[in-house]
Write a protein that holds these residues in place. Structure first.
Motif, short mmCIF file in Angstrom:
data_model
loop_
_atom_site.label_atom_id
_atom_site.label_comp_id
_atom_site.label_asym_id
_atom_site.label_seq_id
_atom_site.Cartn_x
_atom_site.Cartn_y
_atom_site.Cartn_z
N CYS A 429 48.47 47.51 45.44
CA CYS A 429 49.87 47.29 45.03
C CYS A 429 50.48 48.49 44.34
CB CYS A 429 49.98 46.06 44.14
SG CYS A 429 49.33 46.30 42.48
N CYS A 448 42.70 44.79 39.53
CA CYS A 448 44.13 44.92 39.22
C CYS A 448 44.69 43.57 38.73
CB CYS A 448 44.87 45.37 40.48
SG CYS A 448 46.66 45.39 40.29
N PHE A 450 47.69 42.79 38.72
CA PHE A 450 48.88 42.42 39.48
C PHE A 450 48.55 41.78 40.82
CE2 PHE A 450 49.97 45.61 36.42
CZ PHE A 450 51.13 45.12 35.86
N CYS A 451 47.62 42.42 41.56
CA CYS A 451 47.32 41.89 42.88
C CYS A 451 45.87 41.43 43.01
CB CYS A 451 47.65 42.92 43.95
SG CYS A 451 46.48 44.30 43.99
ZN ZN Z 1 47.12 45.89 42.47
#
Ligand code: ZN
Length: 1095
Positions: A429, A448, A450-451
């Motif tokens: 990401c 991560c 986020f992803c």
């Molecule tokens: Zn990520």
């Protein structure tokens, strides 16, 4: 999510702790999948990490979302974690109520078509407001409402209340009504509205009160409890006018109303003070603290009359005034927050914690989340599902001010260098290394946040994990432990893979007749000689790297060669404006210090060179184009400072003609007044953004100049538009120069691209600001300075987990003032909850209103203003009704209950609808409306808060010897005193208001005249006199000017003088001069809407 597997990895669990303060925010995610969103277990898991927390401050609570069941606890209030730090204020109580089956309830909230309010007299019940605990505190500041009221209000006449004689409404009632505010628009409001308004006042005054309260009592009974009722005093108040008949007419339904309240109570004014807060109240409804409880009674009376039924009401005899202190007060909310957070340290270590208000002075300490100075949110607890979000209609948005100035006692951002390979980012990401990355596998890999992608840790970046799973170098690396920091960007992040040149400033001065004649050109040239010595520098640099260039123009452009080797500057004229080019490269953009002599020479000559001009026509687009071409040739980014006076009518690209048409106001075509003229400006904006050319426009118009079109380029390049109508050096010179100085020296980044990444389940979907979007994700800004904010809206695309929370990473790639390419990263973690009560508890009204203002100001480009106002009202009612239905404890429908976090939302919303772009009055100049629309789009939360609720400071009682600044009072005529003196400012306008009975010693000390009558009309000058009072007032004013992003021109108005009309527009709790309801009326209206939604 497939990666969840990693979560299982042993290292993981430990890792979480590593996160330190952030546990909740990060580590959790992986594990969750196993537990399911709501299960209690997950928390347990997190809890362990809690132990690891680096700072004692962050407790386990912070980490794991509190169990649902506990969410309602008062203690948990904002994010359980920080409770210790900030003990929940008494006010929090409201939340304590157990959320009533949130999930199910919401199910049917579908908003009924509230619009048909027309007939709803029935709703008149407004009267019943439960006991307003909250109000109580509010009341304190204004102990004696009576005394504060202006005589006018007391006057019997209906209108007197709202419309003091001198203020007679400009337009015909009807007109104002419809335009006014949405409510007005509706039939009910329609005719009556005017009346209503007037009424409004009255009601307050007298009997109506009674009526309402009456209503209230019944209601009250339930909610309020008897407080109001209970206590005789209360009763008394309400009782006052039980019959109020007339007013209430409107609302038969108000059963309550009809009830006579036996209230013996003395109708006397004093009575009001006792409102809700009374001791009795609280006990009864502890939880509702936040809500609008019964205190409202006073108001209500007014309301009924105000609306539909109203007419009758008018007839009523003068009544006593309602106690304005009984409705939620922004002043009080600000004050309460100051008491709670003022002067304290705000640690950002807890996920989802609600920060202090923008009006509170606090010190932010970055402990893993971006400071609220950089990012604020409409709510710090997102609903887990799109359905919940839809149900409550609370917008999910973040207001990001990436270059916000930090106070001196806060640490500037660290700059991190990851070497030749550039900043470490997630392979999938592309999120940048940050505290939400979870190191696993002994430190060899990281997941991560986020992803969820698992990435290898580059060899150079490897570090062992400690026993808690945290990298040993955790504290040494800002990108692991802080919410905000910068990375040195590598060539990959530079245009053409070349390091950027340092930015340049080009000063482009319109030397047409008007600007020469007014002396403006000379003023600018003189100022530049000193200002150029203060060009902004890179931190640590000895001198500024900014290059400067100069252009003058009217129908043609004059470029100047100011190369240091020259004895005299040289002028090169370009008269073919159709194909703009820069006639010289070498010598146009120079280092000021090197070319100082030539530049000063030039600045001395310019005013004289054009002294005899009679050229009044100008071009504009070619001027901007010339700037872009110059930057292109020099391969740099930068800013154009354009000083321009009139509509560009000379034959050239971008030529404009007058398209101002007041007849469009109020029609479906009104939007064209705000839309730029189609043509070259759109392309010009794109060219500017592509080159990193920011445009700041200083306008000095004496008439319409199509600001909507001329502001197009600034509005898309991170620029600003300053406007000085009928500029005169004596009265506007200093004001303009203050703006210019601030503008030139403020911190700024160029050629910027911002990207907002989020963890899975939601994403950024819309952006508001002086930005350009080439695609749906990259926010391009030719420049972004410390005052510019971008408001970002988020939408769900999946379910959010309570354990993982929601992460936002804002990455801004830009060129520094010194020509370095950098990445500025701001991270923020929010809570997620399946309980709407959590969302409401974590809302920030100031941020909400910023979002609403920007979205409404954009919406008027595509739809009728009237529709936009209706949408605002409907959404307000919907949000509040949803809270009422799902989060508040059971109480009578007739009672108005507001979430504590949103209790002043109606004031702001009503004020927003009365702003010039939304009010739709033909009396407002089109350019003014367009200007306000344009300016607001870049404002941060502080600015919109102040704009929509100006500071009104009483100055007549100040102690000249003290350092203290007087506490502000509510923005209502009622707060003015004939013998008083008030300063009002909203960040853009500033007034010194003098009561007609101002004592002679005051006028003597401030103006050196024996009485107000000796003051010249329209004076703008407050002389600096040698006495304590004069010095004190001047120091208060300069402090304010220093603090605000823009300069303000001080306008001095005497009570009952004509210019007072202008001042009164800023008393936002009163009925609008150009249409729009008073706060009280609006609140009643919203209440009625809510009731409709609930039934
Ligand atoms: Zn990520």
């Amino acid at each position: 999510m497939s990666q969840q597997g990693y979560a299982a990895a042993p290292p993981y669990s430990q890792a979480q702790p590593g996160m330190g303060g952030y546990q909740g925010g990060f580590g959790a995610s992986p594990t969750q999948p196993f537990y399911g969103h709501y299960g209690g277990p997950p928390q347990a898991v997190h809890a362990q990490p809690a132990g690891l927390v680096k700072s004692p401050g962050s407790s386990a609570a912070g980490m794991a979302p509190p169990p649902l069941s506990s969410q309602c606890n008062a203690n948990v209030q904002q994010n359980g974690a920080h409770t210790q730090r900030y003990p929940p204020p008494g006010v929090s109580a409201p939340y304590s109520q157990p959320p009533i089956s949130n999930h199910n309830n919401m199910a049917s909230p579908s908003p009924p078509e509230a619009q048909q309010l027309t007939n709803q007299m029935s709703s008149m019940n407004l009267g019943n407001y439960g006991p307003m605990k909250v109000s109580a505190p509010a009341a304190t500041p204004f102990h004696s409402p009576a005394s504060v009221m202006s005589p006018q209000q007391v006057t019997p006449g209906m209108q007197s209340t709202l419309l003091p004689p001198q203020m007679s409404p400009p337009q015909s009632p009807a007109a104002s009504m419809s335009m006014g505010d949405p409510p007005m628009g509706r039939q009910p409001m329609g005719g009556p509205p005017m009346g209503g308004q007037a009424m409004g006042g009255q009601p307050m005054g007298g009997p109506p009160m009674a009526g309402q309260q009456m209503g209230g009592p019944p209601m009250g009974g339930q909610a309020m409890g008897g407080q109001p009722m209970g206590g005789p005093p209360m009763a008394g108040q309400q009782m006052g006018g039980p019959p109020v008949g007339g007013q209430q007419l409107g609302s038969p339904p108000i059963a309550g109303m009809s009830r006579p309240f036996p209230g013996p109570l003395p109708p006397g004014p004093g009575g009001f003070q006792q409102l809700g807060p009374g001791p009795t109240g609280p006990p009864a409804y502890p939880q509702q603290a936040g809500q609008f409880g019964g205190a409202m009674s006073g108001l209500q009376p007014g309301m009924p009359g105000a609306f539909p039924g109203a007419p009758g009401g008018l007839a009523g005899p003068p009544q006593k005034k309602l106690d304005p202190d009984s409705i939620p007060s922004i002043i009080q909310v600000i004050e309460d927050d100051k008491v709670r957070f003022g002067g304290q340290l705000f640690n950002t270590n807890t996920r989802g914690q609600v920060p202090p208000l923008v009006t509170t002075d606090f010190t932010a300490q970055d402990q893993g989340n971006a400071s609220p100075r950089f990012m604020r949110c409409t709510t710090y607890s997102l609903p887990c599902t799109a359905d919940l979000a839809k149900q409550c209609q609370v917008p999910l948005a973040s207001i990001i001010k990436p270059f916000a100035n930090l106070p001196k006692n806060e640490t500037p951002l660290y700059v991190v260098n990851h070497g030749e390979s550039g900043p470490i980012r997630c392979n999938r990401c592309k999120a940048y290394m940050c505290p939400y990355m979870q190191f696993i596998d002994g430190g060899r890999r990281y997941q991560c946040g986020f992803c969820n992608c698992v990435n290898e840790v580059p060899v150079f970046y490897f570090q062992h994990l400690d026993h808690m799973g945290r990298r040993v170098d955790f504290y040494e690396r800002p990108e692991l432990s802080l919410g905000s920091y910068e990375f040195v960007a590598t060539l990959e992040y530079c245009k053409n893979n070349k390091p950027p040149n340092s930015p340049a400033f080009i000063f482009m001065i319109d030397v047409s007749y008007n600007n020469i004649k007014s002396g403006l050109v000379r003023l600018i040239c003189d100022e530049l000689k000193t200002l150029l010595e203060k060009l902004p520098r890179q931190e640590g640099a000895e001198s500024s790297a900014v290059k400067v260039g100069f252009v003058t123009y009217n129908k043609v452009l004059h470029f100047y060669n100011v190369k240091s080797a020259l004895a005299q500057p040289q002028m090169l004229v370009v008269s073919d404006t159709a194909e703009m080019f820069v006639p010289l490269l070498d010598g146009f953009l120079v280092d000021y210090q090197e070319s100082k002599a030539v530049i000063c020479n030039l600045l001395d000559q310019i005013p004289d060179m054009f002294a005899d001009t009679n050229e009044s026509e100008t071009v504009f687009a070619p001027v901007v184009q010339a700037g872009v071409e110059a930057f292109k040739a020099a391969e740099c980014s930068g800013k154009l400072f354009i000083f321009h006076s009139s509509m560009p009518t000379a034959e050239a690209p971008g030529k404009l003609k007058n398209r101002d048409d007041k007849k469009l106001v109020g029609t479906d075509k009104e939007k064209t007044l705000f839309l730029p003229h189609k043509g070259v400006y759109e392309q010009l904006s794109k060219d500017c953004v592509a080159q990193g050319c920011c445009v700041d426009l200083f306008l000095f118009p004496s008439q319409y100049l199509d600001l909507a079109t001329m502001a197009h380029v600034p509005s898309h390049t991170g620029g600003s538009v300053f406007k000085y109508n009928n500029f005169q050096i004596q009265t506007d010179g200093d004001h303009f120069l203050r703006d210019l100085r601030k503008d030139l020296q403020k911190s700024i980044g160029f050629d910027a691209i911002m990207r907002v990444r989020t963890s899975t389940g939601f994403r950024a979907t819309d952006f508001f600001g002086a930005v350009h979007m080439n695609n749906t994700t990259d926010i391009e800004m030719a420049a972004v300075d410390c005052d510019k904010a971008v408001t970002v809206e988020f939408k769900h695309d999946d379910t959010l987990g309570e354990d993982t929370g929601a992460l936002i990473q804002c990455a801004l790639l830009y060129t520094t003032i010194g020509g370095q390419r950098r990445l500025r990263v701001h991270n923020l973690s929010l809570n997620c909850s399946s309980q709407l009560s959590e969302l409401y508890k974590s809302c920030e009204t100031d941020a909400l209103i910023n979002f609403f203002a920007k979205s409404a100001y954009r919406a008027i480009l595509t739809q009728p203003v009237k529709n936009v106002r209706e949408i605002l009202v409907n959404q307000t009612a919907h949000m509040l009704a949803c809270y009422r239905k799902n989060c508040a404890s059971p109480s009578a429908v007739s009672q108005l209950i507001l979430p504590d976090s949103m209790k002043v939302l109606p004031v702001y919303m009503n004020s927003l609808m009365k702003t010039s772009p939304l009010v739709g009055s033909t009396e407002l100049p089109t350019d003014e409306r367009a200007h306000q629309r344009q300016s607001l789009m870049t404002m941060g939360v502080e600015e919109t808060q102040l704009l929509l609720y100006p500071r009104l400071l009483p100055l007549h009682n100040i102690d000249p010897g003290s350092e203290a600044v007087p506490a502000p009072v509510r923005c209502s005529e009622e707060r003015l005193l004939d013998s008083g003196m008030f300063l009002l400012e909203n960040g853009h306008s500033m007034f010194l208001w003098l009561g007609q009975a101002s004592p002679p010693d005051l006028t003597q000390n401030l103006f050196n005249v024996p009485s107000l009558a000796h003051l010249q009309d329209n004076t703008c000058v407050l002389p600096e006199l040698d006495n304590l009072l004069s010095k004190k007032i001047h120091s208060i004013i300069s402090e304010l000017l220093e603090k605000r992003p823009n300069s303000m021109k001080l306008q001095i108005v005497r009570q009952r003088d004509k210019p007072e009309m202008v001042f009164r527009q800023f008393l936002v709790e009163d009925k609008g001069l150009h249409g729009g309801a008073s706060y009280v009326d609006f609140l009643c209206y919203v209440h009625r809407e809510i009731r409709q939604l609930l039934t």
